[in-house]
Scaffold this active site. Sequence first.
Site, PDB file in Angstrom:
ATOM      1  N   ASN A 296      11.603  12.694  25.322  1.00 34.37           N
ATOM      2  CA  ASN A 296      11.754  13.412  23.864  1.00 34.37           C
ATOM      3  C   ASN A 296      10.695  14.501  23.892  1.00 34.37           C
ATOM      4  OD1 ASN A 296      11.532  14.485  21.271  1.00 34.37           O
ATOM      5  ND2 ASN A 296      13.112  12.894  20.562  1.00 34.37           N
TER       6      ASN A 296
ATOM      7  N   ASN B 282      10.237  16.498  21.807  1.00 29.12           N
ATOM      8  CA  ASN B 282       9.836  17.219  20.325  1.00 29.12           C
ATOM      9  C   ASN B 282       9.211  18.737  20.385  1.00 29.12           C
ATOM     10  OD1 ASN B 282       9.338  17.178  17.577  1.00 29.12           O
ATOM     11  ND2 ASN B 282       7.109  16.249  17.819  1.00 29.12           N
TER      12      ASN B 282
ATOM     13  N   GLU C  91      15.379  16.926  22.278  1.00 35.16           N
ATOM     14  CA  GLU C  91      14.710  17.448  21.206  1.00 35.16           C
ATOM     15  C   GLU C  91      13.942  18.901  21.896  1.00 35.16           C
ATOM     16  OE1 GLU C  91      13.161  16.504  17.240  1.00 35.16           O
ATOM     17  OE2 GLU C  91      12.415  14.648  18.253  1.00 35.16           O
TER      18      GLU C  91
ATOM     19  N   TYR D 103      20.589  12.183  22.486  1.00 36.13           N
ATOM     20  CA  TYR D 103      19.308  12.302  21.211  1.00 36.13           C
ATOM     21  C   TYR D 103      20.149  11.761  19.993  1.00 36.13           C
ATOM     22  CZ  TYR D 103      16.374  13.795  17.682  1.00 36.13           C
ATOM     23  OH  TYR D 103      15.258  13.860  16.740  1.00 36.13           O
TER      24      TYR D 103
ATOM     25  N   ASP E 186      16.707   9.300  23.531  1.00 42.54           N
ATOM     26  CA  ASP E 186      16.233   8.581  22.159  1.00 42.54           C
ATOM     27  C   ASP E 186      17.167   8.202  21.385  1.00 42.54           C
ATOM     28  OD1 ASP E 186      14.767   8.209  19.898  1.00 42.54           O
ATOM     29  OD2 ASP E 186      14.019  10.084  19.498  1.00 42.54           O
TER      30      ASP E 186
ATOM     31  N   ASN F 292      16.544   6.053  18.598  1.00 42.15           N
ATOM     32  CA  ASN F 292      16.128   6.255  17.352  1.00 42.15           C
ATOM     33  C   ASN F 292      16.158   4.644  16.815  1.00 42.15           C
ATOM     34  OD1 ASN F 292      14.488   8.306  16.416  1.00 42.15           O
ATOM     35  ND2 ASN F 292      16.227   9.393  16.753  1.00 42.15           N
TER      36      ASN F 292
ATOM     37  N   ASP G  97       4.990  13.081  20.631  1.00 37.98           N
ATOM     38  CA  ASP G  97       5.033  11.973  19.886  1.00 37.98           C
ATOM     39  C   ASP G  97       5.589  10.816  20.886  1.00 37.98           C
ATOM     40  OD1 ASP G  97       7.168  13.427  19.376  1.00 37.98           O
ATOM     41  OD2 ASP G  97       7.227  12.362  17.140  1.00 37.98           O
ATOM     42  N   HIS G  98       6.607  11.095  21.880  1.00 38.62           N
ATOM     43  CA  HIS G  98       6.921  10.259  22.501  1.00 38.62           C
ATOM     44  C   HIS G  98       6.523  10.194  24.106  1.00 38.62           C
ATOM     45  CE1 HIS G  98      10.847   9.746  20.392  1.00 38.62           C
ATOM     46  NE2 HIS G  98      10.313  10.791  19.805  1.00 38.62           N
TER      47      HIS G  98
END
Length: 255
Positions: free
Chosen positions: A7, A9, A35, A109, A149, A151, A246-247
């Site tokens: 991911n 981001n 993302e 995602y 991802d 989540n 952040d991943h």
Amino acid sequence: MKIISFNANGLRSATTKGFFDWFAEQKADVLCLQETKAQEHQLADACFRPDGYHAYFRDATSKKGYSGVAIYTRRAPDEVRTALGWNDFDEEGRYIEARFGNLSVVSLYFPSGSSGEERQQFKFRSMEWFLPILDGWLKSGRDYVICGDWNIVHTRKDIKNWTSNQKNSGCLPEERAWLDVLFKERGWVDSYRQLRPDGEDYTWWSQRGAARAKNVGWRIDYQIVTPSLRDKLKSCAIASEPKFSDHAPYSVEYA
């Protein structure tokens, strides 16, 4: 075969941080991105198109610069699919599938519910809608690798602060029970947990409060595979450094 899921981001942001330089050293066969946060025409420069790879994108059409998934692959696929049949999900750019013979590699995602109750309800609807699709994939006889991802953390080992997150999206009992159905009832295989039964590694860290430095993380990025691929799992790695988003990229080697 080596498959990496990541991911980004924002793929443009990750690229400025050296992601594709790192990727060039990995000798991966397939890269699944989530993302991308871009339209395909914004990713036409050579820096986004590594030599030796075919690139396929599914952008968000409902909201530009949002979500978006991609697959990079050394071998040209026989077919690429970008829709599952529910516009609310498809138009957010959440699914792309590359088919190679009897193997399907998916970049997924899954929705997050962390921004509020409306999105959490969309996440719950997505879970209910997606389960029959997963059942169909199992019954198809095809080998599936679903990267992405999701989540959702599954167990206490997959999140640093288990108790304090029981009421937070991504660790809700209903979400974790849904993964129980996938893994325990349907037979889908969590590649990481198969290879590291006692592992306590994470793939995502909040950008707040030095969470990454303190390793206060969540494991929400998976490569989930059909039972037919269980014995093909050789090794896996989570590249928490260097930091591209952040991943962290999650890679799996298949026999």
